[in-house]
Design an enzyme around this catalytic site. Sequence first.
Site, PDB file in Angstrom:
ATOM      1  N   LYS A   1     -10.230  12.522   8.397  1.00  0.00           N
ATOM      2  CA  LYS A   1      -9.739  12.076   9.707  1.00  0.00           C
ATOM      3  C   LYS A   1      -9.730  13.242  10.682  1.00  0.00           C
ATOM      4  CE  LYS A   1      -6.527   8.431   8.247  1.00  0.00           C
ATOM      5  NZ  LYS A   1      -7.225   7.305   8.883  1.00  0.00           N
ATOM      6  N   ASP A  33       1.574   6.088   5.727  1.00  0.00           N
ATOM      7  CA  ASP A  33       0.579   5.210   5.111  1.00  0.00           C
ATOM      8  C   ASP A  33       1.096   4.547   3.825  1.00  0.00           C
ATOM      9  OD1 ASP A  33      -1.859   4.046   5.601  1.00  0.00           O
ATOM     10  OD2 ASP A  33      -3.017   5.521   4.442  1.00  0.00           O
ATOM     11  N   GLU A  40      -9.413   3.585   2.039  1.00  0.00           N
ATOM     12  CA  GLU A  40      -8.918   3.737   0.663  1.00  0.00           C
ATOM     13  C   GLU A  40      -7.855   2.701   0.306  1.00  0.00           C
ATOM     14  OE1 GLU A  40      -7.714   5.294   3.224  1.00  0.00           O
ATOM     15  OE2 GLU A  40      -5.581   4.896   2.913  1.00  0.00           O
ATOM     16  N   ASP A  89      -2.586  10.102   3.942  1.00  0.00           N
ATOM     17  CA  ASP A  89      -3.991   9.724   4.089  1.00  0.00           C
ATOM     18  C   ASP A  89      -4.711  10.726   4.990  1.00  0.00           C
ATOM     19  OD1 ASP A  89      -6.422   8.470   4.224  1.00  0.00           O
ATOM     20  OD2 ASP A  89      -5.726   6.745   5.417  1.00  0.00           O
ATOM     21  N   LYS A 100       0.849  -1.198   0.000  1.00  0.00           N
ATOM     22  CA  LYS A 100       0.000   0.000   0.000  1.00  0.00           C
ATOM     23  C   LYS A 100       0.880   1.241   0.000  1.00  0.00           C
ATOM     24  CE  LYS A 100      -3.291   2.563   2.984  1.00  0.00           C
ATOM     25  NZ  LYS A 100      -4.184   2.510   4.166  1.00  0.00           N
ATOM     26  N   ARG A 147      -7.581  -0.533   0.824  1.00  0.00           N
ATOM     27  CA  ARG A 147      -8.085  -1.770   0.225  1.00  0.00           C
ATOM     28  C   ARG A 147      -8.510  -1.559  -1.228  1.00  0.00           C
ATOM     29  NH1 ARG A 147     -12.399  -2.080   4.977  1.00  0.00           N
ATOM     30  NH2 ARG A 147     -10.554  -1.183   5.987  1.00  0.00           N
ATOM     31  N   ASP A 161     -12.149   6.889   3.782  1.00  0.00           N
ATOM     32  CA  ASP A 161     -10.946   6.636   4.580  1.00  0.00           C
ATOM     33  C   ASP A 161     -10.521   5.161   4.497  1.00  0.00           C
ATOM     34  OD1 ASP A 161      -8.827   7.233   6.184  1.00  0.00           O
ATOM     35  OD2 ASP A 161      -9.981   7.391   8.053  1.00  0.00           O
TER      36      ASP A 161
HETATM   37  N1  BES Z   1      -4.358   4.318   6.959  1.00  0.00           N
HETATM   38  C1  BES Z   1      -5.522   4.059   7.714  1.00  0.00           C
HETATM   39  C2  BES Z   1      -5.299   3.032   8.829  1.00  0.00           C
HETATM   40  C3  BES Z   1      -4.406   3.462   9.961  1.00  0.00           C
HETATM   41  C4  BES Z   1      -4.855   4.334  10.930  1.00  0.00           C
HETATM   42  C5  BES Z   1      -3.130   2.942  10.078  1.00  0.00           C
HETATM   43  C6  BES Z   1      -4.038   4.698  11.981  1.00  0.00           C
HETATM   44  C7  BES Z   1      -2.305   3.316  11.122  1.00  0.00           C
HETATM   45  C8  BES Z   1      -2.751   4.199  12.073  1.00  0.00           C
HETATM   46  C9  BES Z   1      -6.630   3.506   6.814  1.00  0.00           C
HETATM   47  O1  BES Z   1      -6.643   3.994   5.542  1.00  0.00           O
HETATM   48  C10 BES Z   1      -7.919   3.853   7.475  1.00  0.00           C
HETATM   49  O2  BES Z   1      -8.168   5.002   7.691  1.00  0.00           O
HETATM   50  N2  BES Z   1      -8.720   2.835   7.793  1.00  0.00           N
HETATM   51  C11 BES Z   1      -9.971   3.037   8.435  1.00  0.00           C
HETATM   52  C12 BES Z   1     -10.937   2.029   7.879  1.00  0.00           C
HETATM   53  C13 BES Z   1     -12.358   2.239   8.308  1.00  0.00           C
HETATM   54  C14 BES Z   1     -12.890   3.531   7.746  1.00  0.00           C
HETATM   55  C15 BES Z   1     -13.179   1.072   7.830  1.00  0.00           C
HETATM   56  C16 BES Z   1      -9.796   2.840   9.940  1.00  0.00           C
HETATM   57  O3  BES Z   1      -9.062   1.944  10.352  1.00  0.00           O
HETATM   58  O4  BES Z   1     -10.378   3.612  10.684  1.00  0.00           O
HETATM   59 ZN    ZN Z   2      -4.781   4.641   4.780  1.00  0.00          ZN
HETATM   60 ZN    ZN Z   3      -7.683   5.819   5.353  1.00  0.00          ZN
END
Ligand code: BES
Ligand code: ZN
Ligand code: ZN
Length: 508
Positions: A289, A300, A361, A282, A277, A363, A359
């Site tokens: 966020k 990220d 994104e 992000d 990834k 996947r 968010d």
């Molecule tokens: N990059 C983030 C995941 C992340 C957050 C990694 C904090 C390390 C520290 C990812 O893109 C994300 O925001 N995922 C969301 C998914 C949700 C919206 C289903 C998450 O984990 O909140």
């Molecule tokens: Zn992310």
């Molecule tokens: Zn994200």
Amino acid sequence: MATSFIYGARSGGQMPEALVRFITEEQLKGSGVSANLIVQSEIDARLRSSYTKEIFQAKPEQTEVLPTFGLFEVPYIVFVGYKAGSGLDGLRRAAAAAAKALKSIRVKGAEVLLQSTVIGQDITDKGADAVAQALTEGFLLALHDRKPLKKEMAERFLLEAVTFKPEEGFEEKHGDKLVWEQGIVRGQIIADGVGYARDLTNLPGNDLTPERLAFHAEELANTHDLEIEVIDEWTATEQGMGGLLAVGQGSINPPRMIVIHYKGAPESSETWGLIGKGITFDTGGISLKKAPGMEEMISDMGGAAAVLGAVKAIAELKAQVNLIAVIPTAENMPSDRAYKPGDVIRTMSGYTVEVVNTDAEGRIVLADGLTTAIRRGATKLVDVATLTGAVMITLGYEATGAVTNNDQLMSEVIQASEKSGEQVWPLPTYPAFKKALKSDAADLKNAGSSYGGASIGGLFIGHFAEDLPWVHLDIGGTAWIESSRGWEPKGATGVMVRTLVELTRNAN
Ligand code: BES
Ligand code: ZN
Ligand code: ZN
């Protein structure tokens, strides 16, 4: 400049500034007149008094730095607690502790005494090459931290020379010089790969855009004479990469799909697809966020960095394997042209995705990443991604979460991680988690509304594996840490480089 590692007795030359001595609690406990000398009587007395006062008890990773005031041939002795038979990770940690102690006294040249009573068991269990590799990695990894970008740029502390010095009688039992040297070189190459991944990950988002990441990948590929494709937004459109394009469309910095080919086993029909990834920043997009901690989202692209670091090491090791490294890279930004909740996008595979949260994104870009790897001939897939915050709720900063469709490949990954000391923990794939991704508007939606986010996120990606063996590694909790520990510095850790190298370097 790099640290030079030498195995063997000192042959004239410069005297080291410090002696590093791994010591077990048993060695330290010995007392009274009959006690074996550890170094020299006054120094021994000082060390034992530290022990009785419970200052230094030779616990794993504990260190005690003693100046020798002319009582011994080197100015400092660094004692490092060690439990015999601790294995590769114990050795790596001990070496890391030694490196940090040397840094604290600004010593740049050290000699490490190798004793059969301390590390003999590990050599018998794991082999001298693996022991040499682990020690080398420990010294190098512990010191490779983030270099701040300042007006006055300071150099990172560099350990210039480490000599592994066998004690009398060690070489006959455990010390084939060639084997030690092989392990040292392997450790240097792999630690370099990790350092490369850390440096890339620590770059701020204004420096590392998708185009810049592609530039770094091109540099890497050119250095190692590897074939590389950098697919721009126009070609991505032609190839139907609707996932990558949707995530990238909100940013002025266009997305890229990077593909690097490494062919070390032309006769083999197997090709690893490593997909990382590469979200260079992000923000969450329209599903923005919260502000606190958002700056961490420069990491990220930690999955992309891990894949590139592994490719660098595999190429330098000249490993006999085939790899296709795929990095879908984009910047996830909100704007008038950004993708938004409710959009339905068509991925490269043809499957459609209802966006319920912009968010989630990673996947979406990884879906096109997997398809790209498969179309170019990958026969088994490993993706690495800072995919979820949920994995941090489950495993903290302690382990990378893994999701699979193939138990055999999962056990290979776990075995590799046990060797590398990077902890990986399998997550469940209950049918209910798959159901959570059902959509009324498309083949699947990009987030479930329920708990179990790390499994659900992984399963979304698995949908695009086309029944090939696949493991997903969620480094959401391990790619970036708040304070240093063992061989990992604060900030980017470069996690999974070593596990990927261990997994792929011998296996076809
Ligand atoms: N990059 C983030 C995941 C992340 C957050 C990694 C904090 C390390 C520290 C990812 O893109 C994300 O925001 N995922 C969301 C998914 C949700 C919206 C289903 C998450 O984990 O909140
Ligand atoms: Zn992310
Ligand atoms: Zn994200």
